[in-house]
Scaffold this motif. Structure first.
Motif, short mmCIF file in Angstrom:
data_model
loop_
_atom_site.label_atom_id
_atom_site.label_comp_id
_atom_site.label_asym_id
_atom_site.label_seq_id
_atom_site.Cartn_x
_atom_site.Cartn_y
_atom_site.Cartn_z
N SER A 32 2.40 1.94 3.85
CA SER A 32 1.91 3.32 3.92
C SER A 32 0.39 3.32 3.86
O SER A 32 -0.26 2.43 4.42
N GLY B 145 0.82 -1.22 0.00
CA GLY B 145 0.00 0.00 0.00
C GLY B 145 0.85 1.25 0.00
O GLY B 145 0.52 2.23 0.65
N SER B 146 1.94 1.20 -0.73
CA SER B 146 2.84 2.35 -0.81
C SER B 146 3.22 2.57 -2.26
O SER B 146 3.74 1.67 -2.91
N ASN B 147 2.93 3.77 -2.76
CA ASN B 147 3.41 4.13 -4.09
C ASN B 147 4.68 4.95 -3.91
O ASN B 147 4.71 6.15 -4.16
N ASP C 272 3.44 14.96 -8.72
CA ASP C 272 3.94 16.34 -8.61
C ASP C 272 3.02 17.29 -7.83
O ASP C 272 3.24 18.50 -7.85
N ASN D 206 -10.92 4.00 -4.82
CA ASN D 206 -9.60 4.10 -4.20
C ASN D 206 -9.12 5.53 -4.45
O ASN D 206 -9.43 6.11 -5.50
N1 MGD Z 1 3.63 13.44 -4.58
C1 MGD Z 1 3.20 13.39 -3.31
N2 MGD Z 1 3.91 12.72 -2.39
C2 MGD Z 1 3.45 12.66 -1.12
C3 MGD Z 1 2.24 13.31 -0.72
C4 MGD Z 1 1.54 14.04 -1.72
O1 MGD Z 1 0.50 14.67 -1.45
N3 MGD Z 1 2.05 14.06 -3.00
N4 MGD Z 1 1.77 13.19 0.54
C5 MGD Z 1 2.61 12.60 1.59
C6 MGD Z 1 1.75 11.98 2.61
S1 MGD Z 1 1.07 12.96 3.83
C7 MGD Z 1 1.53 10.64 2.67
S2 MGD Z 1 0.60 9.98 3.92
C8 MGD Z 1 2.22 9.73 1.76
C9 MGD Z 1 1.29 8.63 1.22
O2 MGD Z 1 2.03 7.78 0.42
P1 MGD Z 1 1.38 6.47 -0.18
O3 MGD Z 1 0.67 5.75 0.88
O4 MGD Z 1 2.42 5.74 -0.92
O5 MGD Z 1 0.34 7.09 -1.23
P2 MGD Z 1 -1.19 6.88 -1.64
O6 MGD Z 1 -1.26 7.25 -3.07
O7 MGD Z 1 -2.08 7.60 -0.71
O8 MGD Z 1 -1.54 5.34 -1.44
C10 MGD Z 1 -0.68 4.29 -1.69
C11 MGD Z 1 -1.30 3.13 -2.40
O9 MGD Z 1 -2.20 2.40 -1.58
C12 MGD Z 1 -2.93 1.60 -2.50
N5 MGD Z 1 -4.04 0.89 -1.85
C13 MGD Z 1 -5.35 1.22 -1.80
N6 MGD Z 1 -6.06 0.28 -1.13
C14 MGD Z 1 -5.19 -0.67 -0.75
C15 MGD Z 1 -5.32 -1.92 -0.03
O10 MGD Z 1 -6.39 -2.30 0.43
N7 MGD Z 1 -4.18 -2.64 0.17
C16 MGD Z 1 -2.97 -2.25 -0.32
N8 MGD Z 1 -1.93 -3.02 -0.08
N9 MGD Z 1 -2.83 -1.10 -1.01
C17 MGD Z 1 -3.91 -0.31 -1.21
C18 MGD Z 1 -3.33 2.61 -3.54
O11 MGD Z 1 -3.70 2.00 -4.75
C19 MGD Z 1 -2.09 3.46 -3.64
O12 MGD Z 1 -1.31 3.16 -4.77
O13 MGD Z 1 2.74 10.45 0.65
C20 MGD Z 1 3.54 11.55 1.02
N10 MGD Z 1 4.16 11.96 -0.22
#
Ligand code: MGD
Ligand code: MGD
Ligand code: SF4
Ligand code: MO
Length: 876
Positions: free
Chosen positions: A287, A169-171, A587, A581
């Motif tokens: 994440s 769950g982390s991109n 960016d 989702n």
């Molecule tokens: N460019 C950019 N970067 C950022 C931010 C931003 O606003 N922009 N914000 C920051 C902040 S505050 C945060 S919290 C982080 C968040 O960072 P990430 O958590 O990496 O980002 P998200 O896109 O919210 O979600 C991650 C992934 O969770 C997946 N997902 C959805 N449902 C499920 C599930 O049930 N199981 C699993 N395994 N995956 C699932 C989604 O498809 C998504 O690809 O990013 C930080 N970095």
């Protein structure tokens, strides 16, 4: 003074939790020069596209420069006194729990500490919660259940030293880009395997060895399967297991778990389990796909169970790793920003902890029970139970689930104060009192990143107008509420010393968070403080936790938790057949109040969109670039369809970023249900249910201009460009006079117009000139408008001779949509390098065009494009 005469100052990027060090230098014209700091341990000089573009976001156009009371400019004395009086009166009449603060993981530690002290020690309520509730709460709760404290055991070096990194769950490629580049470098050096667990195919999958596209919300079942496989495959570390409790019931729950709810192929899961089992050094990075779920805390524990049972924790290259989102999400947890915590990882529910903090603060009153968590907090605002609310450094009218209801709750509150750097946010527009905060480059303090490294943010620019740092605003309100001595701070250094001293007291309670080694820093040493990882005490420094098997539960053991899969709270049904989702794009940062100021960052994805599978668009009669209407039980939205098999049929994905300022019909949280995890209170931002249909627009438009436009149709989405603005438009009602409409849109009643219109076919092109240059151009069609947007966006301010054609003249190259934001390199330029200059690898493209060589976050997309082109060649 010319910028070149000034020294560089070390500071920290104000965006994500990677916490990259930056070098800043005023450019002598009010702006900044920005570089990566090669001496910072988090990034060693690298920056991502957002960090690289920081200089484009420090302009003053959008800034709030003085306090405002009921829409009128006011002096600080009046505004602060009003806030203090209204809070004091409300507390006197209705008790301390009738007021609340809602704060942010982007506050500096010193700001956060002061806000928490005011609410919990002096107002005497625990009604302070933070946007970290929407972000880290499940990780905090999972850590506390397993370890006894909210501890991130590992460090960034573990990512360099692991042989398998699992992203759950982390991109990471888009959301923690510099850490992702670090992971790719490790893969290059030692062949690290990468597995992505995400229902959606993301940019992070491009570099991965395996992608497990599990069903939304089913992670517990997958990790239960892994747990069973580890037990049956002989991968347990029995010596380490002695340092834990709960193994038998955990195994029983894991064995009873049903893998089929994941929808994954059993063989692929077996291959994943096998890889995990065979690899000694495993880091699991997780994440928001884990945290933002009604089983978020259980998902966290399901992951921790596997690391604890194998002893793969707290040693080089091993460990569960919850990466933080915001720059100071970790610092906020340390100061006790959440409604259920005290400062320094002490618990509100523990009488000894309470009494120690009370004595230290010399606090008149302390709450004995946790306060309201974010979702409940805004519900109580709506019910009129919270009568005075102070929102600091966050934009809940956009980012909270059921955002329309939250917006209405804030609007209906008796007294709302908002501290922000701009008045142009959906939340700020609702405030009775607006307080102008100094922005990141204008204030001093500290932040803690994902791997517990505390770094300084340093002031390099003067605060504009009357803006003040957040800590000062909060402390001044505290003093005016009668707590003169407790909030008599002269500098962030003073606050930091007090906080570090308190952490020493927490340390004596056997808490993990202890930075008492920094309690005696003088102002000069605080100024010079180098990045360092906690703990920092006389005997401990920056170490990993738990490798020694010492945990923080009474008795010192860790706990394995039996966990059982539960589906997301909202069930799909015929009226709402799609699972929604949500998340981030590369960016943009959250509600875009800063990143949308940068033309470079706005070029990557200039419009809110809905990822939807071709199978579904086929059934629903949706074509490429159509607009779609989404509706859920709590709200509706209009977004651009992006047809892709990155999402599974029946699932859709939309970004969280757009607001009433940038695309009013695309506030996605209006549709997200406010269902929360029962342990952590974190909302399920990633698994709501919605209906999708094609929007039957009467017309579609695309416009560019040199200044803001007067936008008022059903759908619009605006982005900055180098030349001004670009906007996508659509309307449900026929428009007869497009010239008049263009003049209204661009506020140019007297401009010269060049036009092509065909009323019968519903086509219009209007270009307005003033003083020989284009000030605005509008293209309208009955279908999504097909013009070369990236070229048209360059026209304002030029003579725009060919503007009406909608495409560049034959002799002008059209770079196409921007892929590399750092160097502004477009898709067509890259295609040209591949086809005509023999650039057949991402590296070769980088050498010729620079694309992908700075932050690297566009490299996955370049690789994708290259793959498409070379496959096509091979097929020809
Ligand atoms: N460019 C950019 N970067 C950022 C931010 C931003 O606003 N922009 N914000 C920051 C902040 S505050 C945060 S919290 C982080 C968040 O960072 P990430 O958590 O990496 O980002 P998200 O896109 O919210 O979600 C991650 C992934 O969770 C997946 N997902 C959805 N449902 C499920 C599930 O049930 N199981 C699993 N395994 N995956 C699932 C989604 O498809 C998504 O690809 O990013 C930080 N970095
Ligand atoms: N649907 C959906 N919703 C989500 C998420 C999701 O994945 N999906 N993610 C959630 C997560 S993880 C997070 S962290 C939240 C983020 O959501 P928010 O915190 O609401 O978003 P931001 O845009 O970061 O808001 C920060 C505000 O602080 C202001 N600001 C900037 N600098 C300063 C300063 O120095 N002082 C002050 N006082 N103000 C300042 C900015 O102008 C802006 O208005 O969104 C959550 N909401
Ligand atoms: S990865 Fe990018 S956004 Fe995150 S801290 Fe580093 S430069 Fe800033
Ligand atoms: Mo976040």
């Amino acid at each position: 003074m010319d910028g070149a005469d000034q020294p560089w100052t070390r500071s920290t990027c104000p965006y994500c939790g990677v916490g990259c060090g930056v070098l800043l230098r005023p450019d002598g014209a009010g702006g900044l020069e920005v570089q990566g700091d090669s001496a910072h341990p988090a990034n060693l000089g690298r920056l991502c596209s957002k960090g690289t573009a920081l200089a484009e976001t420090v302009g003053l156009d959008h800034r709030l420069l003085r306090p405002r009371v009921n829409g009128q400019d006011a002096g600080w004395d009046d505004a602060l006194q009003l806030v203090a009086d209204r809070f004091s009166e409300t507390i006197a009449r209705h008790g301390p729990d009738s007021v609340a603060f809602y704060v942010s993981g982007q506050l500096l530690t010193e700001d956060y500490y002061v806000a928490n002290k005011l609410m919990k020690g002096f107002i005497g309520s625990a009604n302070i919660d933070t946007n970290s509730r929407l972000c880290m709460a499940s990780s905090v709760a999972g850590h506390k259940r397993a370890f006894g404290t909210d501890t991130v055991p590992g460090t960034y070096e573990d990512i360099d030293e692991a042989d398998l990194v699992v992203l759950v769950g982390s991109n990471l490629a888009w959301c923690h880009p510099v850490l992702y580049q670090r992971l790719l470098a490790a893969r290059e050096a030692r062949g690290t395997k990468i597995v992505v667990i995400d229902p959606r195919r993301t940019a992070s999958c491009d570099g991965a060895d395996m992608h497990l596209a599990l069903r939304p919300g089913s992670d517990v079942a997958l990790f239960n399967q892994l747990f069973t496989a580890l037990c049956e495959g002989g991968a347990l570390d029995t010596a380490f297991l002695d340092r834990t409790e709960g193994f038998e019931p955990t195994l029983a729950a894991a064995r009873a778990s049903d893998l089929s709810v994941t929808g994954l192929d059993a063989q692929q899961v077996a291959a994943f389990c096998d890889l995990w089992m065979r690899t000694e050094r495993v880091v699991t990075i997780y994440s928001q796909g884990v945290n933002q779920s009604t089983s978020g805390t259980d998902k966290v524990n399901a992951i921790l169970n596997c690391h604890l049972a194998t002893g793969r924790i707290g040693t080089p290259g091993c460990g569960p790793f919850s990466v933080t989102g915001q720059p100071n999400a970790m610092g906020g947890r340390e100061v006790g920003g959440l409604a259920n915590m005290l400062a320094c990882h002490l618990d509100i529910g523990n009488p000894d902890h309470r009494s120690a903090v009370r004595t230290f603060w010399d606090a008149p009153r302390m709450p004995e029970a946790p306060g309201l968590k974010a979702v409940d907090l805004f519900r109580d605002v709506a019910k009129g139970r919270i009568k005075a609310l102070w929102i600091i450094h966050t934009n809940p009218a956009v980012s909270m689930p059921e955002a329309d209801a939250v917006q209405a709750a804030i609007a209906g509150c008796d007294f709302t104060v908002v501290s922000d750097i701009t008045d142009r946010t959906d939340t700020a527009r609702l405030a009775h009192v607006l307080l102008p905060a100094a922005a990141w480059a204008e204030k001093d303090g500290t932040v803690t990143n994902s791997d517990r490294t505390i770094s300084r943010q340093r002031r390099v620019l003067p605060a504009p107008g009357a803006a003040r740092p957040d800590w000062q605003i909060i402390a001044q309100v505290g003093q005016r509420m009668g707590f003169t001595r407790a909030f008599d701070y002269g500098s962030p250094a003073e606050i930091f010393r007090e906080y570090a001293t308190l952490s020493g007291i927490a340390g004596r309670f056997g808490r993990d968070f202890d930075i008492s080694g920094l309690a005696d820093l003088d102002d000069r040493a605080y100024d010079r403080l180098k990045p360092q990882r906690w703990p920092v005490t006389a005997t401990r420094r920056g170490r990993r936790f738990f490798g020694d098997g010492a945990f923080y539960h009474p008795g010192g053991k860790a706990r394995l938790l039996p966990v059982t899969w539960r589906p997301p709270a909202a069930r799909t049904e015929p009226r709402f057949p799609f699972r929604l989702n949500t998340g981030r794009v590369r960016d943009q940062w959250h509600t875009m109040t800063r990143t949308a100021l940068s033309p470079r960052l706005s070029a990557h994805l200039a419009e809110p969109f809905l990822e939807i599978h071709p199978f579904d668009t086929g059934r629903l009669g949706i074509d490429a670039a159509d607009l779609v209407r989404l509706s859920s039980p709590s709200g509706s939205a209009i977004l651009r369809a992006r047809i892709t098999d990155a999402v599974a049929p029946g699932q859709v994905f939309a970004p969280m970023h757009w607001t009433a300022e940038t695309a009013p019909s695309a506030r996605i949280d209006a549709l997200v249900a406010a269902a929360t995890d029962p342990v952590s209170g974190q909302p399920e931002s990633k698994a709501s249910v919605v209906a999708v249909s094609r929007l039957d627009a009467a017309w579609y438009g695309f416009a560019v201009s040199n200044g803001p436009m007067a936008l008022r149709c059903e759908y619009w989405a605006q982005a900055r460009t180098q030349a001004g603005y670009r906007v996508e438009l659509a309307g449900l009602d026929r428009v007869d006079d497009w010239e008049a409409e263009a003049r209204r849109l661009f506020d140019a009643p007297n401009a010269t117009a060049a036009m092509i219109t065909d009323a019968r076919r519903g086509i219009a092109r209007v270009v307005l000139h003033e003083d020989g240059v284009v000030i605005g151009a509008l293209f309208v069609a009955p279908k999504p408008v097909a013009v070369m947007r990236d070229y048209i966006a360059t026209l304002p301010g030029t003579d725009g001779a060919d503007a009406l054609t909608g495409r560049p003249p034959a002799d002008v190259p059209n770079p196409g949509p921007v892929l590399c934001a750092c160097f502004g390199v477009g898709v067509n330029t890259i295609i040209d390098a591949v086809e005509n200059k023999g650039a057949l690898s991402v590296e070769a493209i980088g050498e010729i065009l620079g694309a992908g060589t700075n932050c690297g976050s566009c490299r996955p997309e370049i690789a994708d494009l290259l793959q498409g082109l070379t496959t096509r060649e091979a097929a020809e």
